[in-house]
Structure formats: C-alpha cells, structure tokens
Design an enzyme around this catalytic site. Structure first.
Site, mmCIF file in Angstrom:
data_model
loop_
_atom_site.group_PDB
_atom_site.id
_atom_site.type_symbol
_atom_site.label_atom_id
_atom_site.label_comp_id
_atom_site.label_asym_id
_atom_site.label_seq_id
_atom_site.Cartn_x
_atom_site.Cartn_y
_atom_site.Cartn_z
ATOM 1 N N ASP A 94 0.855 -1.179 0.000
ATOM 2 C CA ASP A 94 0.000 0.000 0.000
ATOM 3 C C ASP A 94 0.893 1.230 0.000
ATOM 4 O OD1 ASP A 94 -2.251 1.555 -0.002
ATOM 5 O OD2 ASP A 94 -2.354 1.648 2.172
ATOM 6 N N ASP A 148 -2.647 8.201 -2.918
ATOM 7 C CA ASP A 148 -3.962 8.814 -3.102
ATOM 8 C C ASP A 148 -4.370 9.486 -1.806
ATOM 9 O OD1 ASP A 148 -4.339 6.525 -1.553
ATOM 10 O OD2 ASP A 148 -6.380 6.233 -2.260
ATOM 11 N N ASP A 274 -8.164 -6.947 0.939
ATOM 12 C CA ASP A 274 -7.238 -7.043 2.063
ATOM 13 C C ASP A 274 -7.961 -6.436 3.246
ATOM 14 O OD1 ASP A 274 -6.782 -4.117 1.199
ATOM 15 O OD2 ASP A 274 -5.836 -4.272 3.160
#
Length: 379
Positions: A94, A148, A274
């Site tokens: 991530d 993001d 996840d």
RNA sequence: UCCCAAGUAGCUCAGUUGGUUAGAGCAUCUGACUGUUAAUCAGAGGGCCGGGGGUUCAAGUCCCUCCUUGGGAG
C-alpha cells in the site's frame, strides 16, 4: 513470454462475480483472493511457513511503515522485501495513502505531496507520488499502489471533488514516474494499480474511475470505502465504479472487510481484498468461523471441548479446543494470538476459495445466501 | 502475657485538618475493531470500610472495646 497478468476463467451467470488468475513473477493468484495484511514486514503472529501451509499466495506490506522503519536502505541491502522477510509469494504494498488519512493529525497536504511527522520520532517527511513509487521500487513489491487521498466520511461534495482532483494529479504523476523512472531492481516485474476515489457520490466515483482508466494502469483499486458509511452505500459505490472499470483487469477493494462485505463485493465483481480484521480481531479475541462470529473470551466457552472449526483446513482450526484457546487468550499467552490469527486467516482464505469454487460451478448465489444465513444465525 | 503495626471490591492498595453517591490497578463479565500508530480500546457488575459501642449536625477518618493477621519482647 510472460503470462498475462490477469486471465478470467469464468464469469458468473447470475451476478457480476468472476473467477480468474493473476500471475506475478512470485505466484499465481486465483481470484477472488484475500490478502493478509503484513504492515511491518510480518503478518502479525503468523509464520510465513504457516501462511504457505494455508496456501496464501499474496500478502500486503506498507510503504509508510517500512519507509519509517527499518527504512528502504536496509531493505534494499537485504535484496528487497521478499528476501528481507523470507516471503516467497507475491507482495502488494500500500502506498501510505491510508496512513495520510488515519494519521491526519500528523500531516499537511499540498499539491506536491503529503508532508507528515513520523509517529515514531517526530521527524519530518514528505511523500510525493514520485517518492512513493521509488520507495516501492526499493521494497520490490509485485504490486505498487499509487499515492492517493482517502476522504473521510461523511464528506461534503465540494471537498470530495477537491480531494479527487488532487488524487488525479497524483495518479498521473505516479503512472509517469512508474513507467519512465522505475526499472525493477530485483529481477522481477512490478505492476501498478490506480485507486478510485469520490467518497459516496456515484457521479464522482464514475467520473474518477474513467479518468484512471484513461491514464491506464495494470489494474484498479477502489479506495475510500469502509470508512464508517452504511454497508449498502459501500455496495452502491462498488457497483457504479465497476460499471466503468474494464472487465479484463483485476478490481481490488481496499481494506474490506467482514465476511459478508467480501461476499457482497465478489457478487458485484471485485477480485481482490485485504483487511486487518482477521488478524487484528484475532488478537482481540474475535474468531470468524463457519458457524458465525464469536468472542473466544466469553464465559460460555470455559468448558468447551469443541474444536475451533473443523470445517477449516488449518492446524489451529482442527487441533485445539475453544476452551483451550480461551484459556490462552485470557492468560495473555502468545500462542493464543498465533492460533487465533492462523484460524482467522485460514477462514478468510477458505471463504474466498469457496466463493471461487462456487463461481466456477455456477452455484455462487445460492451458496452465498445459505452461507450468510448460517453465519448470521448461529444455532 | 505485654508492646508495635495493619484490617476498605475476588486480589493488591489509595482515601486530605471528620464534609457530595467510598476510588484505582489487576481479576471477572460484556462489547467494539474494515488499504494496522492496536497482544488495543470502551462499558458493566462487584463494598455492613473486621465486629460492637461512643463523640458529633455529619465518622472509612476521632475515642473505647473485642476479634483477626503480621512483627517484636519475654
């Protein structure tokens, strides 16, 4: 010639569900798939060997945490994250976008990137989209996520638009950095996913998903969900986003969720999941089982000689009683955390594996209905 | 037998010159947890303040007495 990154084997006839295979240079990943979360280079309380025994194909790592500690220089010297943590399967990292959201007291956003103070020592850092690509290149993850901004819920539409515009600029820069300045370091391919945002506004979700598709990523994730909104609203956002995302690329719903959330999302065409829930809740005494959700600390399990879950194929599930696990958890014994974590991950993997089998055999809808009825109505 | 110290929640202990409905930690019971700052967090139940008597408008707190436990002396 390398295999296609993603291949669909079967589309469900009644729903949007699909069964497929993702191929990286580390593993073949049957989808739908659940990816255990291993933030700091470990799926907490579970050996990599145990994950392999349970046929785990891909796990998560975290750019933010591994960058702060131990640092990319160390992981690079060990030959990348796979070697560092002795994990032979695939790794998705991530981007740190979620930490920018969850640790918001410690950061400030600008167009350049996210400025933040380390929660470890207060030192100042900046994550630009380019820097986050570079960190993940040094980590050597199979799947690289773009930086993001994950919006809070609830969120005013004008704020959602502003946030989306920032994420879009970051996504464009991320893709450029990945394609132009990010040759893989360790001899295997890396893939990059874009992340859809747009809060709970269907038109924004559609609009932004299309923009990501126009930029062109290896696959697309849906972010900014399961942040406190009602589940139905989350399902709606998944539906409208998946209408826009290409059918021939994997769709990854980030951070979700409960067993029910996962089945509902699979039905709407999601391929990857996840969530910290199976591992974190395990350490706090909550077990997910084929007969429902239980709290192993409850007094009613004091004398229980029932196995944890004979339906689930894992050492923990089939060899230890509820009464014994309760004792371990109440005694703060480390093996309690290990057994509970192993069982919960085995359950989540069983859930998506069974969903896949049922898609392939054309029984997904009926199985899902029966399973959820049993799960939500324990005798 | 005498001297000293201590008896408050299941356990270990706070409790101001006497003054709201006697608190904490642990334990017990229950709940929460969704791209991990989490083996974390929240809530609940649980008290004849050793017994009895007194002083006072008011006593866990001051006085008397008895009981129990620990330490010391003989």
């Amino acid at each position: 010639m390398a295999k296609d990154f993603f291949k669909i084997e079967k589309n469900d006839t009644n729903t949007k569900a699909r069964a497929g295979v993702i191929t990286t240079d580390h593993s073949e990943i049957p989808t739908p798939i659940f990816m255990p979360v291993g933030t700091q280079g470990t799926v907490k309380a579970i050996y990599p060997r145990t994950l392999e025994e349970m046929d785990t194909r891909i796990i998560l790592g975290n750019t933010y945490h591994l960058y702060l500690r131990p640092g990319t220089d160390i992981i690079n010297k060990f030959g990348g994250l796979h070697k560092f943590m002795n994990w032979k399967g695939s790794i998705l990292t991530d981007s740190g976008g979620y930490q920018v959201f969850s640790l918001k007291d410690l950061r400030k956003l600008s167009e350049e990137g996210a400025h933040f103070a380390s929660y470890l020592d207060g030192s100042k850092h900046m994550f630009s989209p380019e820097k986050v690509v570079e960190i993940q290149r040094l980590l050597g993850s199979d799947v690289v996520m773009v930086l993001d901004e994950c919006t809070e819920y609830p969120c005013e539409k004008k704020d959602a638009i502003k946030s989306m515009q920032l994420s879009e600029k970051w996504a464009i820069r991320s893709r450029k950095a990945f394609l132009e300045d990010s040759e893989p370091l360790y001899g295997f391919r890396q893939f990059q996913f874009g992340i859809g945002q747009g809060s709970m506004f269907a038109d924004l979700r559609r609009e932004y998903a299309q923009k990501l598709v126009d930029i062109g990523f290896d696959a697309y994730a849906i972010g900014g969900l399961s942040v406190g909104e009602p589940a139905e609203l989350m399902y709606d956002m998944i539906e409208v986003t998946n209408e826009v995302l290409p059918l021939d690329k994997p769709r990854y719903l980030m951070g979700v969720g409960t067993p029910e959330n996962i089945l509902e999302a699979i039905e709407r065409g999601i391929d990857m999941f996840d969530c910290v829930m199976p591992t974190r809740n395990a350490r706090n005494g909550q077990l997910f089982t084929s007969y429902g959700k239980i709290n192993i600390r409850n007094a009613k399990y004091k004398y229980s000689q029932e196995l944890i879950d004979p339906m689930i194929d894992s050492y923990a599930s089939q060899n230890f009683t509820l009464g014994y696990l309760r004792h371990l958890m109440l005694s703060d014994e480390i093996m309690g955390l290990m057994l509970a974590s192993e069982h919960n991950i085995a359950f989540y993997l069983w859930l998506v594996r069974t969903a896949r089998e049922k898609i392939l055999s054309g029984e997904f809808s009926s199985w899902k209905r029966e399973f959820l009825f049993r799960y939500n109505n324990p005798e």
